[in-house]
Write a protein that holds these residues in place. Sequence first.
Motif, PDB file in Angstrom:
ATOM      1  N   MET A  55       0.841  -1.178   0.000  1.00  0.00           N
ATOM      2  CA  MET A  55       0.000   0.000   0.000  1.00  0.00           C
ATOM      3  C   MET A  55       0.885   1.240   0.000  1.00  0.00           C
ATOM      4  N   SER A  56       0.461   2.275  -0.743  1.00  0.00           N
ATOM      5  CA  SER A  56       1.178   3.550  -0.720  1.00  0.00           C
ATOM      6  C   SER A  56       0.172   4.690  -0.734  1.00  0.00           C
ATOM      7  N   VAL A  57       0.534   5.780  -0.079  1.00  0.00           N
ATOM      8  CA  VAL A  57      -0.297   6.981  -0.063  1.00  0.00           C
ATOM      9  C   VAL A  57      -0.040   7.737  -1.359  1.00  0.00           C
ATOM     10  N   ARG A  58      -1.096   8.063  -2.068  1.00  0.00           N
ATOM     11  CA  ARG A  58      -0.967   8.751  -3.355  1.00  0.00           C
ATOM     12  C   ARG A  58      -1.220  10.245  -3.258  1.00  0.00           C
ATOM     13  N   ARG A  59      -2.045  10.632  -2.289  1.00  0.00           N
ATOM     14  CA  ARG A  59      -2.419  12.045  -2.210  1.00  0.00           C
ATOM     15  C   ARG A  59      -2.911  12.323  -0.799  1.00  0.00           C
ATOM     16  N   ILE A  60      -2.706  13.537  -0.336  1.00  0.00           N
ATOM     17  CA  ILE A  60      -3.289  13.998   0.917  1.00  0.00           C
ATOM     18  C   ILE A  60      -4.038  15.282   0.606  1.00  0.00           C
ATOM     19  N   VAL A  61      -5.302  15.336   0.981  1.00  0.00           N
ATOM     20  CA  VAL A  61      -6.146  16.479   0.652  1.00  0.00           C
ATOM     21  C   VAL A  61      -6.740  17.056   1.932  1.00  0.00           C
ATOM     22  N   PRO A  62      -6.412  18.295   2.280  1.00  0.00           N
ATOM     23  CA  PRO A  62      -7.115  18.913   3.406  1.00  0.00           C
ATOM     24  C   PRO A  62      -8.531  19.304   2.976  1.00  0.00           C
ATOM     25  N   ASN A  63      -9.498  19.040   3.823  1.00  0.00           N
ATOM     26  CA  ASN A  63     -10.892  19.421   3.578  1.00  0.00           C
ATOM     27  C   ASN A  63     -11.277  20.457   4.627  1.00  0.00           C
ATOM     28  N   LEU A  64     -11.563  21.671   4.191  1.00  0.00           N
ATOM     29  CA  LEU A  64     -11.853  22.773   5.106  1.00  0.00           C
ATOM     30  C   LEU A  64     -13.344  23.093   5.075  1.00  0.00           C
ATOM     31  N   ALA A  65     -13.962  23.099   6.243  1.00  0.00           N
ATOM     32  CA  ALA A  65     -15.402  23.359   6.334  1.00  0.00           C
ATOM     33  C   ALA A  65     -15.691  24.838   6.102  1.00  0.00           C
ATOM     34  N   THR A  66     -16.719  25.113   5.292  1.00  0.00           N
ATOM     35  CA  THR A  66     -17.169  26.470   5.048  1.00  0.00           C
ATOM     36  C   THR A  66     -18.616  26.451   4.563  1.00  0.00           C
ATOM     37  N   ALA A  67     -19.345  27.490   4.883  1.00  0.00           N
ATOM     38  CA  ALA A  67     -20.720  27.606   4.413  1.00  0.00           C
ATOM     39  C   ALA A  67     -20.772  28.084   2.960  1.00  0.00           C
ATOM     40  N   ASP A  68     -19.683  28.675   2.458  1.00  0.00           N
ATOM     41  CA  ASP A  68     -19.674  29.247   1.113  1.00  0.00           C
ATOM     42  C   ASP A  68     -18.376  28.894   0.382  1.00  0.00           C
ATOM     43  N   PRO A  69     -18.282  27.699  -0.204  1.00  0.00           N
ATOM     44  CA  PRO A  69     -17.059  27.293  -0.895  1.00  0.00           C
ATOM     45  C   PRO A  69     -16.631  28.248  -2.016  1.00  0.00           C
ATOM     46  N   ALA A  70     -17.556  28.963  -2.620  1.00  0.00           N
ATOM     47  CA  ALA A  70     -17.220  29.863  -3.730  1.00  0.00           C
ATOM     48  C   ALA A  70     -16.248  30.968  -3.320  1.00  0.00           C
ATOM     49  N   LYS A  71     -16.204  31.290  -2.034  1.00  0.00           N
ATOM     50  CA  LYS A  71     -15.269  32.321  -1.563  1.00  0.00           C
ATOM     51  C   LYS A  71     -13.814  31.894  -1.743  1.00  0.00           C
ATOM     52  N   ALA A  72     -13.574  30.630  -1.973  1.00  0.00           N
ATOM     53  CA  ALA A  72     -12.207  30.132  -2.150  1.00  0.00           C
ATOM     54  C   ALA A  72     -11.594  30.579  -3.469  1.00  0.00           C
ATOM     55  N   LYS A  73     -12.432  30.897  -4.457  1.00  0.00           N
ATOM     56  CA  LYS A  73     -11.936  31.183  -5.799  1.00  0.00           C
ATOM     57  C   LYS A  73     -10.920  32.318  -5.847  1.00  0.00           C
ATOM     58  N   THR A  74     -11.173  33.416  -5.163  1.00  0.00           N
ATOM     59  CA  THR A  74     -10.256  34.554  -5.224  1.00  0.00           C
ATOM     60  C   THR A  74      -8.894  34.203  -4.634  1.00  0.00           C
ATOM     61  N   PHE A  75      -8.880  33.669  -3.413  1.00  0.00           N
ATOM     62  CA  PHE A  75      -7.613  33.399  -2.724  1.00  0.00           C
ATOM     63  C   PHE A  75      -6.846  32.254  -3.385  1.00  0.00           C
ATOM     64  N   TYR A  76      -7.478  31.110  -3.524  1.00  0.00           N
ATOM     65  CA  TYR A  76      -6.781  29.920  -4.005  1.00  0.00           C
ATOM     66  C   TYR A  76      -6.665  29.867  -5.530  1.00  0.00           C
ATOM     67  N   GLY A  77      -7.650  30.393  -6.238  1.00  0.00           N
ATOM     68  CA  GLY A  77      -7.613  30.400  -7.701  1.00  0.00           C
ATOM     69  C   GLY A  77      -6.917  31.619  -8.264  1.00  0.00           C
ATOM     70  N   ASP A  78      -7.512  32.797  -8.047  1.00  0.00           N
ATOM     71  CA  ASP A  78      -6.995  34.020  -8.649  1.00  0.00           C
ATOM     72  C   ASP A  78      -5.638  34.435  -8.092  1.00  0.00           C
ATOM     73  N   VAL A  79      -5.480  34.425  -6.768  1.00  0.00           N
ATOM     74  CA  VAL A  79      -4.246  34.918  -6.150  1.00  0.00           C
ATOM     75  C   VAL A  79      -3.133  33.880  -6.211  1.00  0.00           C
TER      76      VAL A  79
END
Length: 115
Positions: free
Chosen positions: A1-25
């Motif tokens: 067995m090997s780990v292929r990926r680690i993904v943090p999952n962050l709770a939020t009421a509005d995931p769309a707010k992520a676009k500016t910081f993580y996408g645009d910036v």
Amino acid sequence: MSVRRIVPNLATADPAKAKTFYGDVLGLELVMDQGWIMTFASSQKMMPQVSFMSEGGSGTPVPQISIEVDDVDAAYARVKAAGFEIVYGPADEPWGVRRFFARDPFGTIVNILTH
């Protein structure tokens, strides 16, 4: 067995707010949008890692996410120009990284660094 990926999952009421910081910036690509979940990714090959911390180093709070970039000063300029809070730095740390902490739209402290 090997780990292929680690993904943090962050709770939020509005995931769309992520676009500016993580996408645009930070320049991550939106690779999945189901409304209730938005996933941003990079095409760069990465090694899975997970860290456990009692502090963030240099007396800082523990960041929830660390993102390594190729040019931390350019990232700092983009984050600052976009109006996001800088929590710490930029600083050259004794363990060989240059980094700063920013607060994303959800209040998450993000450690942005380069080796």
